[in-house]
Design an enzyme around this catalytic site. Sequence first.
Site, PDB file in Angstrom:
ATOM      1  N   HIS A  75       0.825  -1.203   0.000  1.00  0.00           N
ATOM      2  CA  HIS A  75       0.000   0.000   0.000  1.00  0.00           C
ATOM      3  C   HIS A  75       0.861   1.255   0.000  1.00  0.00           C
ATOM      4  CE1 HIS A  75      -4.218  -1.542   1.339  1.00  0.00           C
ATOM      5  NE2 HIS A  75      -3.635  -2.387   0.505  1.00  0.00           N
ATOM      6  N   HIS A  78      -1.108 -12.575  -2.139  1.00  0.00           N
ATOM      7  CA  HIS A  78      -2.228 -13.298  -1.559  1.00  0.00           C
ATOM      8  C   HIS A  78      -1.925 -14.790  -1.416  1.00  0.00           C
ATOM      9  CE1 HIS A  78      -4.146  -9.623  -3.202  1.00  0.00           C
ATOM     10  NE2 HIS A  78      -4.857  -9.700  -2.102  1.00  0.00           N
TER      11      HIS A  78
END
Length: 232
Positions: free
Chosen positions: A74, A203
């Site tokens: 992020h 992920h």
Amino acid sequence: MTGCPFSQRALAQIFPSAGVTNSVRAVSEYWRPPALSTPSTLDAPGYKSLINSIKEACDGGDISPPTLNRLGFHSVQIATAVARGHGANGGFHQFESEYKHPGNNGLQEDVEFLLKLRSDRFPGITYADLFSLVGSLGPELAGGPPIAWYPGRLDTTGPAPHNPPLSANLPDGMLNATGIQQGWESYLGLTIREQVIFLGGGHSFGGAEVDASGWNGSFTGSDEWPKVSGRM
């Protein structure tokens, strides 16, 4: 505007007071690279102590490797958006307007732990280096391979520079494959291969929580880095 990810119509919706004619000028200010600080001043023993402190915090449950991995992504993504290719420069997650944005739900406690750790013991590291460092440590602390990391990223020297926050542009979990491809190509400039690496690698451990993303459940059933078998 060259490289601008928004259409004229979208710009007018984001900056309604500017109108369509002046919206490009408005978004140019929004994407303007910020004034930046000097580099980190930590020495080698300081970095070693910081890394050990982060490892101890993970062992103690204060922060978690998958969350650190997400924070690293992020922080790099929003900085890349504003600086167009300058990585994590800016250290924007130092600002509440960024790390408390809904796009960062689930990261707030870890960010505040790291901000306090920096303030109390390691003020010589820039926020940008700190967030990049923990992102590189996440996979290793989950049992994955060490990732080479080097300091040198700079912080913005002013107050939170963007309204709306840069974190408002983080990927929407409801996007389909086409939406992800189009958004990440225009917004981040990532190739298809790079997108697969980010999505697949990012992920491959950890999971989703309802209060963070609206989704629930593990991605792979483990918070540990996946072990590679002999068959690929």
